[in-house]
Enzyme design. Structure first.
Site, mmCIF file in Angstrom:
data_model
loop_
_atom_site.group_PDB
_atom_site.id
_atom_site.type_symbol
_atom_site.label_atom_id
_atom_site.label_comp_id
_atom_site.label_asym_id
_atom_site.label_seq_id
_atom_site.Cartn_x
_atom_site.Cartn_y
_atom_site.Cartn_z
ATOM 1 N N ARG A 171 46.770 35.727 28.471
ATOM 2 C CA ARG A 171 46.784 36.843 29.514
ATOM 3 C C ARG A 171 48.001 37.558 29.510
ATOM 4 N NH1 ARG A 171 43.433 35.893 34.989
ATOM 5 N NH2 ARG A 171 45.372 35.042 35.884
ATOM 6 N N ARG B 276 51.319 40.900 35.456
ATOM 7 C CA ARG B 276 51.085 40.283 36.641
ATOM 8 C C ARG B 276 52.504 39.180 36.782
ATOM 9 N NH1 ARG B 276 45.315 37.871 38.086
ATOM 10 N NH2 ARG B 276 46.649 36.753 39.462
ATOM 11 N N ARG C 9 40.237 29.862 49.905
ATOM 12 C CA ARG C 9 41.112 29.025 49.256
ATOM 13 C C ARG C 9 41.710 27.812 49.975
ATOM 14 N NH1 ARG C 9 43.014 33.234 45.128
ATOM 15 N NH2 ARG C 9 44.102 32.335 43.513
ATOM 16 N N LYS D 257 37.164 33.602 37.046
ATOM 17 C CA LYS D 257 36.420 33.973 38.103
ATOM 18 C C LYS D 257 36.369 35.529 38.345
ATOM 19 C CE LYS D 257 39.582 32.146 41.075
ATOM 20 N NZ LYS D 257 40.458 31.499 40.273
ATOM 21 N N ARG E 187 50.510 27.197 40.634
ATOM 22 C CA ARG E 187 49.170 27.760 41.019
ATOM 23 C C ARG E 187 48.097 26.487 40.849
ATOM 24 N NH1 ARG E 187 47.929 32.889 38.357
ATOM 25 N NH2 ARG E 187 46.355 33.028 39.994
HETATM 26 P P1 AMP Z 1 44.048 35.703 42.424
HETATM 27 O O1 AMP Z 1 44.011 36.860 41.863
HETATM 28 O O2 AMP Z 1 42.837 35.321 43.085
HETATM 29 O O3 AMP Z 1 44.453 34.592 41.413
HETATM 30 O O4 AMP Z 1 45.326 35.751 43.548
HETATM 31 C C1 AMP Z 1 46.642 35.739 43.285
HETATM 32 C C2 AMP Z 1 47.479 35.340 44.404
HETATM 33 O O5 AMP Z 1 47.292 35.930 45.605
HETATM 34 C C3 AMP Z 1 47.443 33.582 44.729
HETATM 35 O O6 AMP Z 1 48.135 32.961 43.958
HETATM 36 C C4 AMP Z 1 47.899 33.755 46.046
HETATM 37 O O7 AMP Z 1 49.253 33.797 46.039
HETATM 38 C C5 AMP Z 1 47.267 35.144 46.620
HETATM 39 N N1 AMP Z 1 45.943 35.175 47.113
HETATM 40 C C6 AMP Z 1 44.659 35.485 46.669
HETATM 41 N N2 AMP Z 1 43.736 35.207 47.502
HETATM 42 C C7 AMP Z 1 44.210 34.339 48.445
HETATM 43 C C8 AMP Z 1 43.672 33.492 49.581
HETATM 44 N N3 AMP Z 1 42.298 33.786 49.655
HETATM 45 N N4 AMP Z 1 44.535 32.716 50.097
HETATM 46 C C9 AMP Z 1 46.012 32.811 50.106
HETATM 47 N N5 AMP Z 1 46.441 33.463 49.132
HETATM 48 C C10 AMP Z 1 45.620 34.329 48.189
#
Ligand code: AMP
Length: 189
Positions: A127, A135, A88, A13, A146
């Protein structure tokens, strides 16, 4: 162009969102990036989110909806944006619908990257190795969590947006260039 890019963790993404920001000159609004920078800055929001993210769980809806509402009001988002990692949950999607309605705007498309679970685990392994573990949520156990959260809470959004008629499914297993060409083709139709 007002877009959402969706897909399981590790589907690409962020990579595709960055390509789209250049193609359409619109900002990428990544709730994950904003939360990670809040953690680095040790803000109250960052402190609240840190452990939740490290476990691979979701940060509360109110927190991420607050972030997005503020970002959508930014000057740079006036002519379009790409939401990456938001919404989400169904509650987040409903909150987003309300925000958009208040502004009198609507989404042009919801791009869904489709990838296979085992391939994702392989990508995350790569990654994690490349980032030197930068991360905290890039390890196999957290990835499985996740993926589970994605399946239970986020995947149902595809049906939600299918009802609105703006879902564009893309084969996320192809190369970065092929995926980006597929997205461009679908958006220009
Ligand atoms: P990402 O970088 O989009 O994979 O997000 C990393 C982490 O941030 C996720 O696993 C969640 O813990 C948190 N996070 C990011 N976006 C959201 C969202 N829209 N709702 C809830 N948690 C989020």
């Amino acid at each position: 162009m007002r877009l959402i890019i969706m897909g399981p963790p590790g589907a690409g993404k962020g990579t595709q969102a960055k390509i789209l920001t250049e193609r359409y000159s619109i900002p990428q609004l990544s709730t994950g990036d904003i939360l990670r920078s809040a953690i680095m800055d040790k803000t109250p929001m960052g402190l609240q989110a840190k452990e939740i993210m490290a476990r691979g769980e979701l940060v509360p809806d109110e927190v991420v909806c607050g972030i997005v509402s503020e970002r959508l009001d930014g000057d740079d988002a006036r002519d379009g944006f790409i939401l990456d990692g938001f919404p989400r949950t169904i509650a987040q999607a409903q909150a987003l619908d309300e925000m958009l309605e208040e502004k009198g705007i609507s989404l042009d498309a919801v791009v869904v990257l489709q990838v296979d679970g085992e391939e994702l685990i392989e990508r995350i392994r790569t990654r994690a190795a490349e980032s030197g573990g930068a991360r905290a949520d890039d390890n196999e156990e957290v990835l499985r969590k996740r993926l589970q959260v994605y399946g239970e809470l986020t995947r149902p959004l595809i049906a939600y947006y299918e009802k609105q008629g703006n879902v564009k499914n893309v084969d996320g297993m192809a190369s970065i260039e092929e995926v980006s060409a597929q997205i461009a083709g679908l958006l220009e139709k």
